[in-house]
Write an enzyme that holds these catalytic residues in place. Structure first.
Site, PDB file in Angstrom:
ATOM      1  N   HIS A 122       0.828  -1.210   0.000  1.00 56.27           N
ATOM      2  CA  HIS A 122       0.000   0.000   0.000  1.00 56.27           C
ATOM      3  C   HIS A 122       0.864   1.263   0.000  1.00 56.27           C
ATOM      4  O   HIS A 122       0.469   2.292  -0.570  1.00 56.27           O
ATOM      5  CB  HIS A 122      -0.965  -0.017   1.183  1.00 56.27           C
ATOM      6  CG  HIS A 122      -2.169  -0.877   0.936  1.00 56.27           C
ATOM      7  ND1 HIS A 122      -2.134  -2.240   1.038  1.00 56.27           N
ATOM      8  CD2 HIS A 122      -3.428  -0.567   0.535  1.00 56.27           C
ATOM      9  CE1 HIS A 122      -3.330  -2.737   0.744  1.00 56.27           C
ATOM     10  NE2 HIS A 122      -4.134  -1.749   0.422  1.00 56.27           N
ATOM     11  N   HIS A 180       5.653 -14.495   6.361  1.00 57.65           N
ATOM     12  CA  HIS A 180       6.054 -13.460   7.322  1.00 57.65           C
ATOM     13  C   HIS A 180       4.919 -13.124   8.269  1.00 57.65           C
ATOM     14  O   HIS A 180       5.105 -13.084   9.492  1.00 57.65           O
ATOM     15  CB  HIS A 180       6.509 -12.208   6.566  1.00 57.65           C
ATOM     16  CG  HIS A 180       7.119 -11.169   7.454  1.00 57.65           C
ATOM     17  ND1 HIS A 180       6.359 -10.335   8.260  1.00 57.65           N
ATOM     18  CD2 HIS A 180       8.412 -10.839   7.680  1.00 57.65           C
ATOM     19  CE1 HIS A 180       7.160  -9.532   8.936  1.00 57.65           C
ATOM     20  NE2 HIS A 180       8.410  -9.814   8.613  1.00 57.65           N
ATOM     21  N   GLU A 210       4.560 -13.561  12.213  1.00 52.81           N
ATOM     22  CA  GLU A 210       3.982 -12.433  12.935  1.00 52.81           C
ATOM     23  C   GLU A 210       2.470 -12.282  12.743  1.00 52.81           C
ATOM     24  O   GLU A 210       1.921 -11.209  13.001  1.00 52.81           O
ATOM     25  CB  GLU A 210       4.679 -11.132  12.503  1.00 52.81           C
ATOM     26  CG  GLU A 210       6.160 -11.107  12.802  1.00 52.81           C
ATOM     27  CD  GLU A 210       6.835  -9.829  12.344  1.00 52.81           C
ATOM     28  OE1 GLU A 210       6.109  -8.892  11.941  1.00 52.81           O
ATOM     29  OE2 GLU A 210       8.071  -9.758  12.393  1.00 52.81           O
ATOM     30  N   HIS A 242      14.713 -14.375   7.786  1.00 51.52           N
ATOM     31  CA  HIS A 242      13.621 -15.119   8.440  1.00 51.52           C
ATOM     32  C   HIS A 242      13.734 -16.617   8.168  1.00 51.52           C
ATOM     33  O   HIS A 242      13.560 -17.434   9.079  1.00 51.52           O
ATOM     34  CB  HIS A 242      12.268 -14.606   7.953  1.00 51.52           C
ATOM     35  CG  HIS A 242      11.832 -13.341   8.615  1.00 51.52           C
ATOM     36  ND1 HIS A 242      11.616 -13.239   9.965  1.00 51.52           N
ATOM     37  CD2 HIS A 242      11.574 -12.106   8.105  1.00 51.52           C
ATOM     38  CE1 HIS A 242      11.241 -12.018  10.279  1.00 51.52           C
ATOM     39  NE2 HIS A 242      11.211 -11.299   9.170  1.00 51.52           N
TER      40      HIS A 242
END
Length: 296
Positions: A122, A180, A210, A242
């Site tokens: 966004h 993620h 998360e 990650h």
């Protein structure tokens, strides 16, 4: 004599106006048009993980052999770390678009390489909107969707992901895809993908670091399925920090360690989704759509 001079002056003025017409016409059309592609990734500080970016660019070049390709990275911390550690200055999406405008690109198709249309995506929407109809710069800038942006995307992605599962995996082995996750409403795409994935491969599960589904959710599903062996794979464009630490690292809280403590035999695959052509093809399709809108 006065009339003679006036006639010569009028003739000269008319000639100058005629000669200037092409230049004025060119300004009216904003000059020559030049198309380009800007690929935007979150980025990674892990050099080995950049194989995904190389593969994505190769696939984009196959689809657009005559169009110049540029890169930008949306993560400020990644850009800063690479500058400090490697001496390479990477561009943000705004900087890359500004440079392309300065270099004469009038039409730019921007392709997001994010997995879901979350906060980073966004932000990119707003950046792209700001660079449309720039004075003496880009006139048309379009944006290609993130990997998972529609039910059709998730259905395609589910089939593509299953095609990337390791050949040595047994049918009874479970596959866990680590995404993620985010607090952004777009996190809903992860359980949405799980729905489509379950229809293709019942022993495949989506979890997030998360967001939801959580690792705890995944463990409960694995126990319900009575799985014994688990293959861990990243649901991220690159197998970066990650994947190498949160997923496959030796620390007690890594997914591999937690699953082994729960009694599962665990194998890890350190390849980002961008390294697989079947998944990259979805991003390329979104880019084709963005490119087709450049001259609408």
């Amino acid at each position: 004599m006065f009339l003679s001079r006036l006639t010569r002056w009028s003739t000269t003025l008319l000639l100058l106006l005629v000669l200037a017409l092409p230049a004025f016409a060119g300004h009216g059309k904003n000059g020559a048009e030049r198309e380009g592609i800007l690929l935007v990734a979150f980025g990674t500080t892990v050099p080995e993980a950049r194989a995904a970016f190389d593969n994505i660019e190769e696939e984009v070049r196959k689809a657009f052999p005559d169009t110049e390709i540029r890169w930008a990275y949306s993560a400020k911390q990644v850009r800063r770390t690479i500058k400090e550690n490697e001496g390479t200055a990477l561009l943000s999406p705004a900087s890359a678009l500004a440079r392309m405008g300065d270099e004469g690109f009038t039409h730019v198709a921007v392709q997001s390489l994010h997995t879901i249309p979350g906060a980073e995506f966004h932000d990119l929407i707003r950046t792209v909107a700001a660079f449309r109809n720039m004075p003496k710069g880009t006139r048309t800038v379009t944006l290609g969707e993130a990997l998972l942006s529609s039910p059709d995307d998730m259905e395609k992605a589910a089939k593509a992901l299953v095609s990337t599962f390791p050949a040595e995996r047994k049918k009874t082995d479970a596959v866990v895809l680590m995404g993620h996750g985010t607090h952004h409403p777009a996190n809903i795409y992860y359980p949405g993908l799980q729905y489509y994935l379950s229809k293709v491969e019942p022993n495949a599960f989506v979890g997030t670091v998360e967001g939801a589904p959580s690792l705890e959710d995944v463990v409960n599903e694995l126990k319900a399925r009575k799985a014994r062996t688990v293959w861990l794979m990243p649901l991220m464009a690159v197998a970066g920090d990650h994947a190498r630490n949160d997923m496959a690292g030796p620390e007690p809280e890594s997914w591999k360690s937690v699953l082994e403590k729960e009694g599962f035999t665990v194998h890890t695959i350190l390849r980002g989704t961008g390294e697989f052509d079947a998944i990259t093809a979805i991003w390329v399709d979104h880019l084709r759509d963005a490119f087709s809108r450049l001259n609408q």
